[in-house]
Design a protein around this motif. Structure first.
Motif, PDB file in Angstrom:
ATOM      1  N   VAL A   1      -7.001   3.756  -4.964  1.00 58.21           N
ATOM      2  CA  VAL A   1      -7.810   2.536  -4.813  1.00 58.21           C
ATOM      3  C   VAL A   1      -8.064   2.261  -3.334  1.00 58.21           C
ATOM      4  O   VAL A   1      -9.175   1.877  -2.942  1.00 58.21           O
ATOM      5  CB  VAL A   1      -7.086   1.338  -5.485  1.00 58.21           C
ATOM      6  CG1 VAL A   1      -7.801   0.044  -5.165  1.00 58.21           C
ATOM      7  CG2 VAL A   1      -7.024   1.551  -6.983  1.00 58.21           C
TER       8      VAL A   1
ATOM      9  N   SER B   1       2.382   4.756  -7.088  1.00 56.00           N
ATOM     10  CA  SER B   1       1.819   4.562  -5.757  1.00 56.00           C
ATOM     11  C   SER B   1       0.568   5.402  -5.540  1.00 56.00           C
ATOM     12  O   SER B   1      -0.338   5.001  -4.817  1.00 56.00           O
ATOM     13  CB  SER B   1       2.872   4.897  -4.707  1.00 56.00           C
ATOM     14  OG  SER B   1       3.379   6.185  -4.935  1.00 56.00           O
TER      15      SER B   1
ATOM     16  N   VAL C   1       0.957   6.322  -0.492  1.00 58.66           N
ATOM     17  CA  VAL C   1      -0.048   5.390   0.013  1.00 58.66           C
ATOM     18  C   VAL C   1      -0.390   5.705   1.461  1.00 58.66           C
ATOM     19  O   VAL C   1      -1.566   5.848   1.821  1.00 58.66           O
ATOM     20  CB  VAL C   1       0.461   3.936  -0.127  1.00 58.66           C
ATOM     21  CG1 VAL C   1      -0.421   2.998   0.657  1.00 58.66           C
ATOM     22  CG2 VAL C   1       0.503   3.533  -1.579  1.00 58.66           C
TER      23      VAL C   1
ATOM     24  N   LEU D   1      -3.956  -8.655  -8.439  1.00 64.79           N
ATOM     25  CA  LEU D   1      -3.301  -7.658  -9.276  1.00 64.79           C
ATOM     26  C   LEU D   1      -4.090  -7.410 -10.552  1.00 64.79           C
ATOM     27  O   LEU D   1      -4.277  -6.264 -10.973  1.00 64.79           O
ATOM     28  CB  LEU D   1      -1.880  -8.117  -9.601  1.00 64.79           C
ATOM     29  CG  LEU D   1      -0.934  -8.206  -8.389  1.00 64.79           C
ATOM     30  CD1 LEU D   1       0.399  -8.778  -8.794  1.00 64.79           C
ATOM     31  CD2 LEU D   1      -0.750  -6.848  -7.750  1.00 64.79           C
TER      32      LEU D   1
ATOM     33  N   ILE E   1       0.354  -5.057  -1.354  1.00 62.70           N
ATOM     34  CA  ILE E   1       0.162  -5.219  -2.801  1.00 62.70           C
ATOM     35  C   ILE E   1       1.357  -4.650  -3.559  1.00 62.70           C
ATOM     36  O   ILE E   1       1.793  -5.182  -4.574  1.00 62.70           O
ATOM     37  CB  ILE E   1      -1.149  -4.532  -3.253  1.00 62.70           C
ATOM     38  CG1 ILE E   1      -2.345  -5.279  -2.683  1.00 62.70           C
ATOM     39  CG2 ILE E   1      -1.245  -4.462  -4.770  1.00 62.70           C
ATOM     40  CD1 ILE E   1      -3.671  -4.663  -3.027  1.00 62.70           C
ATOM     41  N   MET E   2       1.918  -3.548  -3.030  1.00 64.89           N
ATOM     42  CA  MET E   2       3.077  -2.949  -3.692  1.00 64.89           C
ATOM     43  C   MET E   2       4.331  -3.793  -3.518  1.00 64.89           C
ATOM     44  O   MET E   2       5.156  -3.899  -4.428  1.00 64.89           O
ATOM     45  CB  MET E   2       3.361  -1.567  -3.116  1.00 64.89           C
ATOM     46  CG  MET E   2       2.345  -0.542  -3.471  1.00 64.89           C
ATOM     47  SD  MET E   2       2.942   1.064  -2.972  1.00 64.89           S
ATOM     48  CE  MET E   2       4.207   1.330  -4.195  1.00 64.89           C
TER      49      MET E   2
ATOM     50  N   ILE F   1      -2.463  -2.125   1.168  1.00 62.83           N
ATOM     51  CA  ILE F   1      -2.011  -1.532  -0.088  1.00 62.83           C
ATOM     52  C   ILE F   1      -0.493  -1.675  -0.233  1.00 62.83           C
ATOM     53  O   ILE F   1       0.019  -2.012  -1.308  1.00 62.83           O
ATOM     54  CB  ILE F   1      -2.404  -0.039  -0.153  1.00 62.83           C
ATOM     55  CG1 ILE F   1      -3.920   0.107  -0.101  1.00 62.83           C
ATOM     56  CG2 ILE F   1      -1.870   0.601  -1.403  1.00 62.83           C
ATOM     57  CD1 ILE F   1      -4.617  -0.213  -1.370  1.00 62.83           C
TER      58      ILE F   1
ATOM     59  N   LEU G   1      -7.230  -5.439  -9.863  1.00 61.45           N
ATOM     60  CA  LEU G   1      -6.863  -4.044  -9.609  1.00 61.45           C
ATOM     61  C   LEU G   1      -6.780  -3.268 -10.926  1.00 61.45           C
ATOM     62  O   LEU G   1      -7.357  -2.190 -11.080  1.00 61.45           O
ATOM     63  CB  LEU G   1      -5.517  -4.026  -8.906  1.00 61.45           C
ATOM     64  CG  LEU G   1      -5.073  -2.744  -8.252  1.00 61.45           C
ATOM     65  CD1 LEU G   1      -5.739  -2.633  -6.904  1.00 61.45           C
ATOM     66  CD2 LEU G   1      -3.580  -2.726  -8.109  1.00 61.45           C
TER      67      LEU G   1
ATOM     68  N   LEU H   1      -2.458   3.440  -6.445  1.00 65.46           N
ATOM     69  CA  LEU H   1      -2.828   2.454  -5.426  1.00 65.46           C
ATOM     70  C   LEU H   1      -3.442   3.138  -4.210  1.00 65.46           C
ATOM     71  O   LEU H   1      -4.385   2.623  -3.605  1.00 65.46           O
ATOM     72  CB  LEU H   1      -1.594   1.648  -5.020  1.00 65.46           C
ATOM     73  CG  LEU H   1      -1.080   0.720  -6.114  1.00 65.46           C
ATOM     74  CD1 LEU H   1       0.243   0.117  -5.728  1.00 65.46           C
ATOM     75  CD2 LEU H   1      -2.090  -0.381  -6.382  1.00 65.46           C
TER      76      LEU H   1
END
Lengths: 291, 372
Positions: free
Chosen positions: B205, B199, B300, A33, B235-236, B232, A36, B202
């Motif tokens: 990314v 979002s 995403v 995190l 990660i969220m 992804i 990122l 992300l």
């Protein structure tokens, strides 16, 4: 007993191993995190300058700034709060102060909790159908604000109700014992005590509204506008949709990478700044509270 | 426990010898392989308190309890502002709740026409819509089979949750059981803060960093696929699961943990055999809410899932979940057309899928609360 069957050393080894795994997992996530955030910061910071923040996009959005997107996002987020704060606070006051705690209230509460989990794109469909088509507002700031307002309403309601329920019952009883009627007790005793907590929830919802993409692509967003919106019936740009447009169907996707990350950085500064403000406010509140 | 004193005496395992007149004060705790049960403390009902009669007054007929319940049952006269404000607040509550119904009504009315023929094009049957594998909505002879889209949604949700659950729960255990108070006070708000990263950022990314990485290291034709989207989404979802999971673990009463330590259990044994079973309801709620978040996430999957409407066979296949289909195709659809109706029908499916997840989470957390 579950402890029988392992030697003391074996148990100790297990304990150390498991603790290591937990710490490693936590460290890994925090690292991901953090990297990122740092990556976005590093990629985006080069694009940020005064011109970027105060100018319109130029040359098919491959140069220039993002002023209309910033303004559009602020309009949308603040406009949504005009809907969700009065409605949400009112609903929370009814649920916590007036309603008899019975089946009806549990159903309302369950409904609110469920709405908070409905995907934002479904809210977008709803807004498209109700505001854009049925009410005839068209794709406009107004439709976007109304949609985002309904989207954030459950969050605002739930947080406000939680804050109201945390004010001690003795506050209510004391006010009523002094001869205040319900409304006076709410206005002069309970609301002042609960308001900071309620506002914390509202700030979080504001951040969420600013970070939404799908509902506003359906109801209000345009990829480019040559002027700032001057009426609620104008379409507007927004930071989130601007990032999406630059990254997926821009004129020069590879060449505008710094603009994409710069816009992301501005967006995150707004969203995370709001969330941070809410977190700090909440921590402060917890410390200063005397009950 | 029974109130009969003779039966109580026959129980040799009772730790405290009770005299039959006194209410029992101790609760007996039995530990059976990690789960802890408390017996309820039984109390003798108290005799009602009589209101003492004053000198020269007739004796009161009520007890205190009766007088009190009569007093609170009296409705105070409501003033006009009182009535008005109550009405306004009720209206707000009805609006907040009625939204749920409104959403359902609008999704249904917009998609209803799908089933009937319209302007020459035949209606789409429910079976061919739900189980059809072909999604060619813009062809001259269109087919609207949503199965591939539903499978795409389920695939990204399952894979991302499988990734996010161990990570999120690990972080929750770290925060609740391993980290010190100081660390927790800093890390938890930071994690919650990260749950609010937009979002679309992300997704960016995923497109710019993860897609090229996957493409090169695994030698794939494209890095935009199921795995990338799941990474992804994980990660969220991880901060959400970690934050809610930490709440659940920390809500386990400290004395249960203390009892476990007092029996000589190590920290891991306490976490795994005592705290986790006691918090299981809350932990599963956390995971399901994370699941719901992945299912409903739009940007995403729109940006990194690839967008091919096919039932995925491997992690590296391109998928087109329900949400991204809605976001991608709604912009170029004429209002009221067949395609428009089908997209609203996808919204109906999505709505009920998340509704099911939410109800499940609600049910689990409720069952958990009533057990405590």
């Amino acid at each position: 007993m579950f402890l029988i069957g392992y030697s003391k050393e074996a148990r100790k080894k297990r304990d150390i191993l498991a603790t290591t795994v937990i710490v490693a997992l936590a460290g890994f996530i925090l690292l991901v995190l953090a990297s990122l955030l740092i990556y976005i910061l590093v990629q985006g910071i080069s694009a940020i300058n005064w011109e970027f923040l105060t100018q319109f996009p130029r040359e098919s959005m491959t140069k220039g700034g993002i002023l209309p997107a910033i303004v559009g996002t602020l309009y949308l987020a603040l406009g949504s709060m005009v809907i969700s704060i009065p409605l949400g606070f009112g609903a929370a006051i009814y649920l916590s102060e007036y309603a008899k705690q019975g089946a009806l209230v549990s159903i309302i509460r369950l409904g609110v909790a469920n709405l908070a989990g409905v995907p934002s794109v479904v809210f977008g469909l709803f807004g498209l159908s109700l505001f854009v088509t049925t009410f005839g507002f068209g794709r406009s700031l107004l439709s976007g604000c109304l949609t985002l307002g309904l989207l954030t309403l459950p969050t605002v309601t739930a947080a406000a109700e939680e804050a109201l329920r945390q004010t001690p019952a003795s506050f209510r009883e004391a006010a009523l014992a002094l001869g205040a009627n319900r409304f006076q007790a709410i206005r002069q005793v309970i609301l002042p005590a609960a308001l900071p907590g309620m506002l914390t929830g509202a700030i979080l919802a504001l951040g969420r509204a600013a970070g939404e993409t799908a509902p506003i692509t359906l109801t209000s967003a345009t990829s480019f506008s040559p002027s700032l919106p001057d009426s609620p019936f104008n379409e507007a740009m927004a930071l989130t949709t601007h990032v999406y447009n630059l990254a997926t169907n821009g004129a020069n996707i590879a060449g505008t990478k710094h603009l994409q990350f710069g816009t992301s950085l501005v967006l995150m500064a707004i969203v995370l700044g709001l969330s941070l403000a809410a977190v700090v406010l909440r921590a402060r509140l917890r410390r200063s509270r005397k009950w | 426990m029974t109130k009969d004193p003779t039966e109580q005496k026959q129980k040799p395992r009772d730790l405290v010898e009770k005299s039959p007149d006194e209410p029992t004060l101790s609760s007996v705790v039995s530990v059976t392989d990690g789960a802890v049960f408390f017996d309820e403390v039984d109390e003798k009902p108290k005799p009602p308190l009589k209101i003492p009669s004053l000198e020269g007054q007739p004796e009161a007929k009520e007890t205190y309890q009766e007088a009190f319940s009569r007093a609170i049952a009296l409705k105070p006269r409501l003033s006009k502002t009182e009535h008005g404000s109550r009405l306004v607040f009720l209206l707000c509550a009805i609006l907040a709740m009625g939204q749920m119904l409104l959403i359902m009504v609008f999704l249904f009315t917009e998609s209803f026409g799908l089933l009937f023929s319209q302007g020459g094009s035949p209606g789409v049957s429910l079976g061919s819509f739900l189980f059809g594998r072909d999604w060619y909505p813009t062809y001259p002879d269109p087919s609207f089979g949503a199965l591939a889209l539903i499978c795409g949604s389920l695939a990204v949700t399952v894979v991302s949750t499988a990734l996010a659950t161990p990570l999120g729960l690990g972080l929750a255990m770290f925060l609740s059981c391993v980290a010190g108070r100081r660390t927790r006070e800093w890390v938890k708000p930071a994690v919650e803060l990260l749950a609010s990263v937009p979002s679309v950022v992300l997704g960016l990314v995923g497109m710019v960093v993860i897609a090229p990485f996957l493409q090169e290291t695994l030698n794939l034709p494209t890095g935009l696929n199921l795995l990338n989207a799941s990474l992804i989404l994980a990660i969220m979802a991880t901060p959400t699961i970690a934050s809610l999971g930490e709440d659940a673990l920390s809500a386990v009463p400290q004395d249960i943990k203390d009892a476990s330590y007092a029996l000589g259990a190590t920290r891991w044994e306490t976490i795994w055999r005592v705290t986790t079973p006691a918090a299981l309801g809350g932990l599963s709620t956390a995971v399901i809410l994370g699941l719901g978040r992945s299912l409903g996430e739009t940007m995403v999957v729109l940006m990194v899932a690839g967008g091919a409407a096919q039932i995925p066979n491997s992690l590296f296949d391109s998928v087109r979940p329900l949400t991204s289909t809605l976001a991608a195709e709604m912009g170029e659809t004429a209002i009221g057309s067949r395609h428009y109706q089908v997209l609203f029908a996808l919204g109906v499916i999505l709505f009920f899928m998340t509704l099911a997840f939410n109800l499940l989470a609600w049910y689990l957390s409720r069952r958990w609360r009533s057990r405590r």
